[in-house]
Write a protein that holds these residues in place. Structure first.
Motif, mmCIF file in Angstrom:
data_model
loop_
_atom_site.group_PDB
_atom_site.id
_atom_site.type_symbol
_atom_site.label_atom_id
_atom_site.label_comp_id
_atom_site.label_asym_id
_atom_site.label_seq_id
_atom_site.Cartn_x
_atom_site.Cartn_y
_atom_site.Cartn_z
ATOM 1 N N THR A 3 0.818 -1.213 0.000
ATOM 2 C CA THR A 3 0.000 0.000 0.000
ATOM 3 C C THR A 3 0.851 1.262 0.000
ATOM 4 O O THR A 3 0.315 2.366 0.107
ATOM 5 C CB THR A 3 -0.941 0.043 1.223
ATOM 6 O OG1 THR A 3 -0.157 0.156 2.414
ATOM 7 C CG2 THR A 3 -1.840 -1.171 1.282
ATOM 8 N N HIS A 4 2.150 1.104 -0.118
ATOM 9 C CA HIS A 4 3.102 2.219 -0.165
ATOM 10 C C HIS A 4 3.170 3.000 1.139
ATOM 11 O O HIS A 4 3.439 4.199 1.130
ATOM 12 C CB HIS A 4 2.816 3.153 -1.350
ATOM 13 C CG HIS A 4 2.845 2.456 -2.664
ATOM 14 N ND1 HIS A 4 4.019 2.116 -3.291
ATOM 15 C CD2 HIS A 4 1.845 1.998 -3.456
ATOM 16 C CE1 HIS A 4 3.738 1.488 -4.422
ATOM 17 N NE2 HIS A 4 2.430 1.390 -4.543
ATOM 18 N N GLU A 62 -6.016 7.166 2.707
ATOM 19 C CA GLU A 62 -5.026 7.534 1.685
ATOM 20 C C GLU A 62 -4.985 6.496 0.566
ATOM 21 O O GLU A 62 -4.924 6.847 -0.616
ATOM 22 C CB GLU A 62 -3.633 7.675 2.316
ATOM 23 C CG GLU A 62 -3.500 8.834 3.281
ATOM 24 C CD GLU A 62 -2.177 8.808 4.041
ATOM 25 O OE1 GLU A 62 -1.267 8.027 3.678
ATOM 26 O OE2 GLU A 62 -2.048 9.580 5.005
ATOM 27 N N ASP A 110 -5.801 6.982 -3.362
ATOM 28 C CA ASP A 110 -4.845 6.586 -4.409
ATOM 29 C C ASP A 110 -5.509 5.657 -5.423
ATOM 30 O O ASP A 110 -5.265 5.770 -6.625
ATOM 31 C CB ASP A 110 -3.623 5.886 -3.799
ATOM 32 C CG ASP A 110 -2.704 6.838 -3.051
ATOM 33 O OD1 ASP A 110 -2.847 8.068 -3.212
ATOM 34 O OD2 ASP A 110 -1.838 6.337 -2.304
ATOM 35 N N ALA A 125 -7.608 7.734 -7.689
ATOM 36 C CA ALA A 125 -6.749 8.456 -8.632
ATOM 37 C C ALA A 125 -6.221 7.516 -9.714
ATOM 38 O O ALA A 125 -6.157 7.882 -10.894
ATOM 39 C CB ALA A 125 -5.593 9.129 -7.888
ATOM 40 N N MET A 126 -5.855 6.303 -9.326
ATOM 41 C CA MET A 126 -5.357 5.334 -10.307
ATOM 42 C C MET A 126 -6.469 4.915 -11.268
ATOM 43 O O MET A 126 -6.216 4.717 -12.459
ATOM 44 C CB MET A 126 -4.777 4.105 -9.601
ATOM 45 C CG MET A 126 -3.479 4.382 -8.859
ATOM 46 S SD MET A 126 -2.148 4.879 -9.953
ATOM 47 C CE MET A 126 -1.706 3.300 -10.626
#
Length: 169
Positions: free
Chosen positions: A60-61, A94, A98, A101-102
């Motif tokens: 998940t970065h 978050e 993301d 956004a992806m």
């Protein structure tokens, strides 16, 4: 799963390198691992479950600093459960942003791919009609593809690509 795994077995099961496992232990992401009489690390099932969770956080970065904070909270015991839950909840927010956004980026890529497919089909149709039915004496429009310069192909010699020069190869 065996009761205790060697570092090589953990490497095979997780895809992490032995260096990464030792690094994670050194920086506190993994608690001290039990040792065999000869000093070799022996990972228990609970160690493996924790490593698998760390891998999910990494996917998940989550930054390693946040992972360290989470690991420290975990090590401090049940009194930190609310803080851990809050931390994961914020991170999930978050991650979901993301993902949204992806998805938008993927939709834009898909639209561009469709655009290029359409352009390719138009070019192929024009080429076919010119080859199959073109009258040599017919005037050519200045905006047509025939008046566009044909780009020269990029050429590189083996071993001389830009990346090879930067890496000193």
């Amino acid at each position: 799963m065996e009761s205790h795994l060697s570092i090589d077995e953990v490497v095979r099961r997780t895809g992490l390198s032995a260096h990464t496992l030792r690094y994670y232990e050194r920086i506190g992401l993994i608690g001290p691992v039990a040792r065999a009489s000869g000093g070799q690390r022996r990972y228990a099932a609970s160690d493996m479950a924790w490593i698998e969770f760390l891998l999910r956080l990494r996917t998940t970065h989550m930054p390693i600093g946040k992972m360290q904070t989470f690991a420290a909270l975990r090590g401090a015991g049940d009194a930190t459960v609310p803080g851990r839950r809050q931390m994961l909840q914020e991170h999930l927010t978050e991650v979901l942003a993301d993902i949204d956004a992806m998805k938008l980026a993927a939709e834009a890529l898909q639209a561009k791919i469709e655009h290029y497919r359409s352009v390719e089909q138009s070019l192929a149709s024009e080429l076919f009609s010119e080859e199959g039915h073109a009258d040599e004496h017919q005037p050519v429009e200045h905006g047509s593809i025939e008046h566009q310069p044909i780009p020269k192909p990029l050429r590189t010699r083996a071993g001389k690509a830009a990346g090879d020069r930067r890496q000193g190869r």
